[in-house]
Design a protein around this motif. Structure first.
Motif, PDB file in Angstrom:
ATOM      1  N   LEU A  66      54.848  99.021 -14.180  1.00 40.42           N
ATOM      2  CA  LEU A  66      54.074  97.778 -14.121  1.00 40.42           C
ATOM      3  C   LEU A  66      53.862  97.212 -15.527  1.00 40.42           C
ATOM      4  O   LEU A  66      53.942  95.992 -15.740  1.00 40.42           O
ATOM      5  N   VAL A  67      53.595  98.097 -16.500  1.00 40.91           N
ATOM      6  CA  VAL A  67      53.366  97.626 -17.866  1.00 40.91           C
ATOM      7  C   VAL A  67      54.660  97.038 -18.448  1.00 40.91           C
ATOM      8  O   VAL A  67      54.633  96.071 -19.208  1.00 40.91           O
ATOM      9  N   LEU A  68      55.786  97.614 -18.045  1.00 37.63           N
ATOM     10  CA  LEU A  68      57.075  97.090 -18.491  1.00 37.63           C
ATOM     11  C   LEU A  68      57.254  95.641 -18.018  1.00 37.63           C
ATOM     12  O   LEU A  68      57.682  94.765 -18.779  1.00 37.63           O
ATOM     13  N   VAL A  69      56.879  95.394 -16.744  1.00 37.51           N
ATOM     14  CA  VAL A  69      56.967  94.038 -16.201  1.00 37.51           C
ATOM     15  C   VAL A  69      56.017  93.110 -16.953  1.00 37.51           C
ATOM     16  O   VAL A  69      56.363  91.965 -17.283  1.00 37.51           O
ATOM     17  N   LEU A  70      54.817  93.622 -17.251  1.00 36.34           N
ATOM     18  CA  LEU A  70      53.830  92.843 -18.011  1.00 36.34           C
ATOM     19  C   LEU A  70      54.401  92.453 -19.378  1.00 36.34           C
ATOM     20  O   LEU A  70      54.247  91.311 -19.835  1.00 36.34           O
ATOM     21  N   GLY A  71      55.070  93.409 -20.025  1.00 38.89           N
ATOM     22  CA  GLY A  71      55.680  93.128 -21.332  1.00 38.89           C
ATOM     23  C   GLY A  71      56.747  92.056 -21.228  1.00 38.89           C
ATOM     24  O   GLY A  71      56.851  91.191 -22.105  1.00 38.89           O
ATOM     25  N   ALA A  72      57.517  92.086 -20.140  1.00 42.26           N
ATOM     26  CA  ALA A  72      58.553  91.072 -19.961  1.00 42.26           C
ATOM     27  C   ALA A  72      57.924  89.687 -19.809  1.00 42.26           C
ATOM     28  O   ALA A  72      58.366  88.713 -20.439  1.00 42.26           O
ATOM     29  N   ALA A  73      56.850  89.592 -18.998  1.00 39.13           N
ATOM     30  CA  ALA A  73      56.191  88.300 -18.803  1.00 39.13           C
ATOM     31  C   ALA A  73      55.603  87.789 -20.109  1.00 39.13           C
ATOM     32  O   ALA A  73      55.710  86.597 -20.443  1.00 39.13           O
ATOM     33  N   GLU A  74      55.009  88.720 -20.877  1.00 37.23           N
ATOM     34  CA  GLU A  74      54.418  88.331 -22.169  1.00 37.23           C
ATOM     35  C   GLU A  74      55.493  87.798 -23.116  1.00 37.23           C
ATOM     36  O   GLU A  74      55.295  86.792 -23.810  1.00 37.23           O
ATOM     37  N   ALA A  75      56.643  88.466 -23.121  1.00 35.13           N
ATOM     38  CA  ALA A  75      57.718  88.028 -24.013  1.00 35.13           C
ATOM     39  C   ALA A  75      58.220  86.645 -23.616  1.00 35.13           C
ATOM     40  O   ALA A  75      58.476  85.797 -24.477  1.00 35.13           O
TER      41      ALA A  75
END
Lengths: 102, 171
Positions: A66-75
């Protein structure tokens, strides 16, 4: 004295997180700044995966995904902002734009 | 017991590439350093017997995010070296030292339990996503959608304003 792998990994994660924080304070280029944030997210994910192993629970790896997906959205949002603000500027510096103040 | 040598090698690679990410001045080099960092972390996850996390890290980070960074580096006007000041470097060093001291103290105070190694299958990793983590998992869908819409909206607003400027210049 024998070295255990787990403390080495925790120390690495701490170091990577601190590198990311220092990069956020140091960088003027928005891309370098966002990459430093990615470093901090990576360090958090590393601790989650290690915790999943140490505590023998798969939940840590699920949260890491989930945090990986969050990082993608942030980027995505960060890079779109950087492009929108800096595409027509000569100097790419996060201190420069005054119109997004407030 | 974890294999010590691969863990140490991957940790060293991850730490070195992390330093490269904040020390390199050209954005393209920084992106390549981030790629190496992501791949060494994926190798570390393999050493930790977390295969699913390793594959996800390689696909999402190395495959998607780093490539996105490279595209934006190519699109931004200044691909040259970053002009940074000594005050900035001093601030970064101060943050590095302060956070290292604080986090090292906190980590040293907390003990690490030492469990027997256990490998989780994809099924075991995915099970919490449909039980305890169902709400966060479902919320990632609107989050990603909102991120896509925000990126397009930021870009479109910029395009429209530029067209307006061009018309104003002609008349």
């Amino acid at each position: 004295m024998s070295f255990l792998p787990e403390p080495i990994i925790v120390a690495t994660a701490v170091f990577i997180f601190c590198c990311g924080a220092a990069g956020v304070a140091m960088r003027k280029n928005p891309i370098g700044l966002l990459m430093s944030v990615e470093l901090m997210i990576n360090a958090a994910i590393l601790v989650m995966v290690l915790g999943s192993r140490v505590h023998a629970q798969p939940m840590g790896q699920s949260v890491a995904l989930l945090v990986l997906v969050l990082g993608a959205a942030e980027a995505v949002v960060g890079l779109a902002l950087a492009l929108a603000v800096f595409r027509r500027r000569e100097l790419v510096d996060v201190d420069g734009p005054q119109e997004i103040r407030g | 017991m974890l294999p010590l040598v691969p863990v140490v090698v991957c940790c060293a690679l991850a730490a070195i590439t992390a330093v490269c990410v904040i020390a390199m001045r050209r954005p393209v080099y920084v992106a390549v350093a981030l790629l190496g960092h992501s791949l060494s972390l994926a190798a570390l996850y393999l050493a930790l017997a977390a295969q699913f996390s390793a594959v996800a890290q390689t696909l999402i980070y190395s495959g998607a995010i780093v490539v996105l960074f490279l595209i934006v580096v190519a699109l931004l006007p200044s691909g040259g070296a970053e002009q940074t000041s000594w005050a900035r470097i001093g601030a970064g060093a101060a943050v590095l030292v302060a956070m290292l001291a604080a986090l090292a103290t906190a980590v040293a105070a907390s003990g690490l339990a030492h469990a027997e190694p256990e490998t989780f299958s994809v099924e075991q990793v995915g099970a919490p996503l449909f039980a305890e983590l169902l709400l966060p998992f479902e919320l990632t869908a609107p989050l990603l959608l909102a991120a896509i819409v925000a990126a397009i909206a930021l870009w479109r607003r910029h395009e429209v304003r530029r067209d307006g400027d061009d018309e104003g210049a002609h008349t």
